[in-house]
Write an enzyme that holds these catalytic residues in place. Sequence first.
Site, PDB file in Angstrom:
ATOM      1  N   LYS A   1       7.692   8.356   9.481  1.00 15.23           N
ATOM      2  CA  LYS A   1       6.429   8.519   8.741  1.00 15.23           C
ATOM      3  C   LYS A   1       5.417   7.453   9.188  1.00 15.23           C
ATOM      4  O   LYS A   1       5.797   6.451   9.806  1.00 15.23           O
ATOM      5  CB  LYS A   1       6.700   8.405   7.235  1.00 15.23           C
ATOM      6  CG  LYS A   1       7.306   7.067   6.807  1.00 15.23           C
ATOM      7  CD  LYS A   1       7.894   7.127   5.387  1.00 15.23           C
ATOM      8  CE  LYS A   1       8.495   5.786   4.996  1.00 15.23           C
ATOM      9  NZ  LYS A   1       9.274   5.882   3.750  1.00 15.23           N
TER      10      LYS A   1
ATOM     11  N   ARG B   1      10.006   7.558  -9.470  1.00 16.11           N
ATOM     12  CA  ARG B   1       8.852   7.796  -8.612  1.00 16.11           C
ATOM     13  C   ARG B   1       8.811   9.271  -8.224  1.00 16.11           C
ATOM     14  O   ARG B   1       7.921  10.002  -8.587  1.00 16.11           O
ATOM     15  CB  ARG B   1       8.997   6.882  -7.386  1.00 16.11           C
ATOM     16  CG  ARG B   1       7.790   6.726  -6.559  1.00 16.11           C
ATOM     17  CD  ARG B   1       8.007   5.730  -5.428  1.00 16.11           C
ATOM     18  NE  ARG B   1       9.010   6.172  -4.465  1.00 16.11           N
ATOM     19  CZ  ARG B   1       9.215   5.594  -3.276  1.00 16.11           C
ATOM     20  NH1 ARG B   1       8.508   4.524  -2.933  1.00 16.11           N
ATOM     21  NH2 ARG B   1      10.113   6.051  -2.452  1.00 16.11           N
TER      22      ARG B   1
ATOM     23  N   TYR C   1     -16.142 -18.196   8.090  1.00 22.26           N
ATOM     24  CA  TYR C   1     -16.872 -17.820   6.880  1.00 22.26           C
ATOM     25  C   TYR C   1     -16.492 -18.691   5.696  1.00 22.26           C
ATOM     26  O   TYR C   1     -15.310 -18.942   5.444  1.00 22.26           O
ATOM     27  CB  TYR C   1     -16.564 -16.358   6.515  1.00 22.26           C
ATOM     28  CG  TYR C   1     -17.278 -15.339   7.380  1.00 22.26           C
ATOM     29  CD1 TYR C   1     -18.659 -15.250   7.403  1.00 22.26           C
ATOM     30  CD2 TYR C   1     -16.546 -14.455   8.167  1.00 22.26           C
ATOM     31  CE1 TYR C   1     -19.308 -14.301   8.191  1.00 22.26           C
ATOM     32  CE2 TYR C   1     -17.181 -13.501   8.954  1.00 22.26           C
ATOM     33  CZ  TYR C   1     -18.571 -13.434   8.956  1.00 22.26           C
ATOM     34  OH  TYR C   1     -19.206 -12.502   9.729  1.00 22.26           O
TER      35      TYR C   1
ATOM     36  N   MET D   1     -13.748  -9.877  10.831  1.00 23.29           N
ATOM     37  CA  MET D   1     -13.477  -8.471  11.139  1.00 23.29           C
ATOM     38  C   MET D   1     -12.890  -8.292  12.548  1.00 23.29           C
ATOM     39  O   MET D   1     -11.937  -7.542  12.748  1.00 23.29           O
ATOM     40  CB  MET D   1     -14.772  -7.657  11.003  1.00 23.29           C
ATOM     41  CG  MET D   1     -14.547  -6.163  11.176  1.00 23.29           C
ATOM     42  SD  MET D   1     -16.072  -5.217  11.054  1.00 23.29           S
ATOM     43  CE  MET D   1     -16.497  -5.414   9.332  1.00 23.29           C
TER      44      MET D   1
HETATM   45  C1  LIG Z   1      10.508   5.143   3.952  1.00 24.32           C
HETATM   46  C2  LIG Z   1      11.783   5.708   3.438  1.00 24.32           C
HETATM   47  C3  LIG Z   1      12.990   5.434   4.088  1.00 24.32           C
HETATM   48  C4  LIG Z   1      13.110   4.405   5.196  1.00 24.32           C
HETATM   49  O1  LIG Z   1      13.145   3.119   4.589  1.00 24.32           O
HETATM   50  P1  LIG Z   1      13.313   1.788   5.464  1.00 24.32           P
HETATM   51  O2  LIG Z   1      13.407   0.724   4.425  1.00 24.32           O
HETATM   52  O3  LIG Z   1      12.089   1.689   6.290  1.00 24.32           O
HETATM   53  O4  LIG Z   1      14.535   1.945   6.274  1.00 24.32           O
HETATM   54  C5  LIG Z   1      14.126   6.100   3.660  1.00 24.32           C
HETATM   55  N1  LIG Z   1      14.079   6.977   2.635  1.00 24.32           N
HETATM   56  C6  LIG Z   1      12.927   7.231   1.951  1.00 24.32           C
HETATM   57  C7  LIG Z   1      12.946   8.180   0.807  1.00 24.32           C
HETATM   58  C8  LIG Z   1      11.752   6.600   2.327  1.00 24.32           C
HETATM   59  O5  LIG Z   1      10.623   6.843   1.647  1.00 24.32           O
END
Ligand SMILES: *Cc1c(COP(=O)(O)O)cnc(C)c1O
Length: 383
Positions: free
Chosen positions: A49, A147, A269, A322
């Site tokens: 992802k 969640r 800054y 930036m």
């Molecule tokens: C992002 C995610 C993972 C991977 O988690 P890591 O800590 O990056 O290994 C696995 N399962 C779910 C449901 C996730 O959202």
Amino acid sequence: MTSAAHGPCPAVGEDEAGGLLTIDLAALVANWRALAARVGSAETAAVVKADAYGIGIEQAVSALYGAGCRTFFVAHPVEGRRVRAAAPDAVIYVLNGLLPGTAAAYRAHDLRPVLGSLEEIEEWAAFCRAGAGRLPAALHVDTGMNRLGLRVEAAVQLAENTELLGAFTPSLVMSHLVSAEEPDDPINARQIAAFSHVRERFAGVLASLANSSGIFLPQAPHFDLVRPGYALYGGNPTPERANPMRPVVQLEARVIQLRWTPDGETVGYNGHWTAQGRRRIATLSVGYADGYLRTASGTNLKAGGEAVVAGVRCPFAGRISMDLITLDVSAVPEGAIQRGDKVTLIGNGLTIDEVGKRAGTIGYEILTSLGRRYHRRYLPATV
Ligand SMILES: *Cc1c(COP(=O)(O)O)cnc(C)c1O
């Protein structure tokens, strides 16, 4: 070569960029293999992802597929479509599940939703009954995150509902750990017990619980399939111990100016850093617009980020702008650094975990913030 993958700008040439990102696909593959060796007969999937945690989804998927990875997890269908293009016969799960009316988009690219509520399950079942056939999907059970996912009681009830479950093909039952990187947290054992209880009700369906850190828990809750993300990209899945993974990402920035700042003058800054004695400042061509978080700014009272310059660790001096970072390079021998030189912001012992800590966050956010203006160089998976 990576333009389409990384937003609207064309591929960035090395001479056009302020920062150079080197991504070691051989290290990525070595990390996947190391995790696969650790989990024995369980399958090792890959979580890709957020553009494979910022390193590039097409490159990551091609390399991992080449190593034997056949199951990928993304967050959104659009990411799934990119995985499908890179791995035509892979199994692809979409973690964020089914939004109303999107089932056809899943089928178009042979994506499997991770169904997290009864509404989603009913919608997928209805889509299947309406002519799509018994399409596969995962079932997400919430064992403590609160969640996404069915509560344990609801999942146990669902297991009895042969009519609903018969409308599609449940291909995976999964849950997600709350505190896997903290092995002493008692919630790990509670989640493992709750998940074991649920998966027994779903005979013949593959079960998955562990993310990167979950793989390393003493209980080894690997079940049938593990879902590492962070560890693949070089993050430490065992923060209390040495990192067993190889670094994948290196970030270098160019020095665009060197200057001497007199005693008592401020840099950057709002004047949050004051030179104590005459200090030499290097100005780097990377800033927060490149995803280097501004919270890593360095003041006299609070240390911020660091860079490695000719083998010497140097602290950030003042606010991150930036497009620029100012660095106190007074500890570097005068002749050892020049305009145009590269200094290291990630790599050379500066890990993504440390960079995250110095910015007041986690390495995950450092990776997923990696900018689009960098020149990207991919070291091949096989040499
Ligand atoms: C992002 C995610 C993972 C991977 O988690 P890591 O800590 O990056 O290994 C696995 N399962 C779910 C449901 C996730 O959202």
